[in-house]
Design a protein around this motif. Structure first.
Motif, short mmCIF file in Angstrom:
data_model
loop_
_atom_site.label_atom_id
_atom_site.label_comp_id
_atom_site.label_asym_id
_atom_site.label_seq_id
_atom_site.Cartn_x
_atom_site.Cartn_y
_atom_site.Cartn_z
N LYS A 26 -3.84 -21.90 -10.95
CA LYS A 26 -4.28 -20.67 -11.58
C LYS A 26 -3.30 -19.53 -11.34
N LYS A 27 -3.08 -18.74 -12.37
CA LYS A 27 -2.29 -17.53 -12.22
C LYS A 27 -3.10 -16.49 -11.45
N ILE A 28 -2.41 -15.71 -10.65
CA ILE A 28 -3.08 -14.70 -9.83
C ILE A 28 -2.88 -13.33 -10.47
N ILE A 29 -3.98 -12.70 -10.80
CA ILE A 29 -3.97 -11.36 -11.42
C ILE A 29 -4.60 -10.38 -10.44
N VAL A 30 -3.89 -9.32 -10.11
CA VAL A 30 -4.46 -8.25 -9.30
C VAL A 30 -4.88 -7.12 -10.24
N VAL A 31 -6.16 -6.78 -10.20
CA VAL A 31 -6.70 -5.70 -11.02
C VAL A 31 -6.98 -4.51 -10.10
N ASP A 32 -6.34 -3.41 -10.41
CA ASP A 32 -6.42 -2.21 -9.57
C ASP A 32 -7.22 -1.13 -10.27
N ALA A 33 -8.38 -0.81 -9.72
CA ALA A 33 -9.19 0.31 -10.23
C ALA A 33 -8.67 1.60 -9.59
N GLY A 34 -8.04 2.44 -10.38
CA GLY A 34 -7.41 3.64 -9.85
C GLY A 34 -8.39 4.60 -9.17
N HIS A 35 -7.88 5.31 -8.17
CA HIS A 35 -8.65 6.31 -7.42
C HIS A 35 -9.77 5.64 -6.63
N GLY A 36 -10.78 6.40 -6.20
CA GLY A 36 -11.87 5.84 -5.40
C GLY A 36 -12.11 6.63 -4.14
N ASN A 43 1.33 -9.56 -1.21
CA ASN A 43 0.83 -10.55 -0.26
C ASN A 43 0.06 -11.67 -0.94
N ALA A 44 -0.47 -11.40 -2.12
CA ALA A 44 -1.21 -12.42 -2.87
C ALA A 44 -0.28 -13.25 -3.75
N ASN A 45 1.03 -12.94 -3.75
CA ASN A 45 1.96 -13.62 -4.67
C ASN A 45 1.49 -13.46 -6.11
N ALA A 46 1.08 -12.25 -6.48
CA ALA A 46 0.48 -12.01 -7.79
C ALA A 46 1.48 -12.29 -8.92
N ASP A 47 0.96 -12.81 -10.02
CA ASP A 47 1.76 -13.01 -11.22
C ASP A 47 1.72 -11.79 -12.12
N LEU A 48 0.68 -10.98 -12.00
CA LEU A 48 0.57 -9.73 -12.75
C LEU A 48 -0.22 -8.72 -11.93
N PHE A 49 0.12 -7.45 -12.10
CA PHE A 49 -0.62 -6.35 -11.47
C PHE A 49 -0.99 -5.38 -12.59
N ILE A 50 -2.28 -5.12 -12.74
CA ILE A 50 -2.77 -4.23 -13.80
C ILE A 50 -3.56 -3.12 -13.15
N SER A 51 -3.06 -1.89 -13.27
CA SER A 51 -3.74 -0.73 -12.72
C SER A 51 -4.46 0.02 -13.83
N LEU A 52 -5.76 0.23 -13.68
CA LEU A 52 -6.58 0.86 -14.71
C LEU A 52 -6.89 2.31 -14.35
N ALA A 56 10.22 -15.93 -11.42
CA ALA A 56 11.20 -15.81 -10.36
C ALA A 56 10.80 -14.80 -9.31
N SER A 57 9.49 -14.57 -9.16
CA SER A 57 9.07 -13.70 -8.07
C SER A 57 9.42 -14.41 -6.76
N PHE A 58 9.79 -13.65 -5.73
CA PHE A 58 10.32 -14.24 -4.51
C PHE A 58 9.40 -15.29 -3.92
N GLY A 59 8.12 -14.95 -3.75
CA GLY A 59 7.23 -15.86 -3.07
C GLY A 59 6.99 -17.15 -3.84
N PHE A 60 7.09 -17.12 -5.18
CA PHE A 60 6.75 -18.28 -6.00
C PHE A 60 7.84 -19.33 -5.96
N VAL A 61 9.08 -18.95 -6.19
CA VAL A 61 10.12 -19.93 -6.32
C VAL A 61 10.51 -20.54 -4.98
N ALA A 62 10.06 -19.94 -3.89
CA ALA A 62 10.41 -20.48 -2.58
C ALA A 62 9.54 -21.67 -2.21
N ARG A 63 8.48 -21.91 -2.97
CA ARG A 63 7.54 -22.97 -2.60
C ARG A 63 8.17 -24.34 -2.79
#
Length: 410
Positions: free
Chosen positions: A182-192, A249-258, A403-410
């Motif tokens: 599975k691809k890892i997606i980090v979803v960032d809810a802005g502020h808080g 740290n999650a080796n995310a494939d995408l980061f989406i900040s809302l 080619a993110s660092f953490g991915f290709v090193a596996r």
């Protein structure tokens, strides 16, 4: 609306993946262009040098195959034959580091490169890089080392734990475990928390962002194709730097900040997407070099090696982010009102990770009555989330070796 098509470079990324996965890296210093080096298929010649190591890069309009014509034991000069290209008028120039001078010409139908060394030296390796990630030229790379130099350094791409604080509930050990399908997606809810963001007529930005993040998470997980990590799932404050570290740290494939936009003119409405600006790219590089923030610890003592690695990865990441942003806009168009000039660039902290493609989506203006109503409507939120999932699916449908660092090193 038909937008300019952005395409990832496919197998053209493999050279970067190989480099990040422990390939030999020559510490060459800044690679600087040689003036007026353009003729035939040769676009440019660049050199960079350190006392014991020098790199020469020939930018080409076509692919070339190299062959060493001189004797390997000759430590004063080297002659290479480059088939498949035509120089046209002969080119020559002063060298740098171990290369005293160079000359490119065509003799008997073969293009030849002559390198004169400033002291005893040898060619450590040579290779061709294809066009990739916005680079339209082929690059023939030659690494020269001093004759008595030890074997070139091998740079490991193993990720180590970052030290900036992350809320305990959001810490992940994903970086130390093999990747799943599975691809890892980090979803960032802005502020808080104590940072509420902008205020609308009846709602705060932090609340709108969180509901949108939850909707996107649900849509993504329903496909069964993605693992979703949220930087926050309640009304808490998470530091901007910690949000970046969560993704890395999650080796995310995408980061989406809302986020939800705001402005003094209540008539202004529409969504927009931000990707990292050039100034933000330089800022991220400085952070990485000076404090080790958001960059792979290479284990190299030479800062030149680290900067080369960071620059290579940032270039790939920035172009992937732009590709994804355009896909998002294409899918949102017609479903969500878009602000004029909807793809923008900025140096926001949450976009600064060198190795995680990232976008910041301003979903609409909370200070506009129509946008605020849409942002607070569950049906509209779900429709927007559905379009974002389509964009994410299309992005990963490009068969790219990430080619993110953490991915290709596996």
């Amino acid at each position: 609306m038909i937008r300019r098509a952005w395409r990832l470079a496919g197998n053209g990324q493999l050279w970067l993946a190989a480099l990040m996965a422990g390939a030999i890296v020559i510490a060459t210093g800044d690679i600087t262009p040689v003036e007026a080096a353009s003729s035939g298929d040769v676009v440019n010649v660049r050199l960079g040098g350190a006392p014991n190591q020098t790199r020469l890069v020939i930018d080409l309009q076509a692919s070339a195959k190299g062959e060493l014509l001189s004797r390997e034991e000759d430590q004063q000069r080297a002659v290479l034959g480059l088939s498949g290209i035509d120089v046209g008028a002969a080119l020559s120039g002063q060298g740098q580091g171990l290369v005293k001078g160079w000359k490119l010409d065509t003799t008997a139908g073969m293009t030849r490169l002559r390198l004169d060394f400033s002291r005893n030296a040898r060619i450590a390796r040579r290779f061709l890089l294809p066009p990739a990630d916005g680079i339209s030229t082929y690059r023939y790379v030659i690494d020269v080392v001093a004759a008595d130099a030890p074997a070139p350094q091998t740079v490991s791409a193993k990720t180590v734990a970052d030290t900036a604080p992350i809320p305990p509930a959001l810490r992940t050990e994903a970086a130390d475990k093999p990747r799943t399908g599975k691809k890892i997606i980090v979803v960032d809810a802005g502020h808080g928390g104590h940072d509420p963001g902008a205020r609308g007529a009846s709602s705060w930005e932090k609340d709108v962002n969180l509901e949108a993040a939850k909707a996107l998470k649900a849509k993504l997980e329903a496909t069964g194709r993605y693992k979703v990590i949220m930087t926050r799932d309640s009304d808490v404050y998470v530091d901007k730097v910690a949000r970046v570290r969560i993704a890395r740290n999650a080796n995310a494939d995408l980061f989406i900040s809302l986020h939800s936009d705001s402005g003094p003119n209540t008539a202004t409405k529409g969504a927009s997407i931000y990707t990292l600006s050039d100034s933000g790219t330089e800022r991220a590089a400085r952070n990485a070099m000076n404090r080790g923030d958001w960059a792979l610890p290479t284990g190299a003592t030479d800062k030149t090696v680290g900067r080369i690695l960071i620059d290579l990865t940032q270039r790939a990441t920035k172009n992937r982010s732009a590709t994804f942003a355009e896909l998002m806009l294409d899918n949102m168009d017609g479903t969500v009102p878009l602000l004029k000039g909807s793809h923008r660039q900025a140096g926001f902290v949450v976009l600064l990770a060198a190795d995680v493609p990232a976008v910041l989506l301003e979903m609409g203006f909370i200070t506009n009555a129509e946008d605020e109503r849409r942002l607070n409507d569950s049906g509209d939120r779900n429709r927007m989330a559905g379009q974002l999932v389509k964009a994410i699916d299309q992005y990963f449908a490009n068969d790219v070796r990430y080619a993110s660092f953490g991915f290709v090193a596996r």
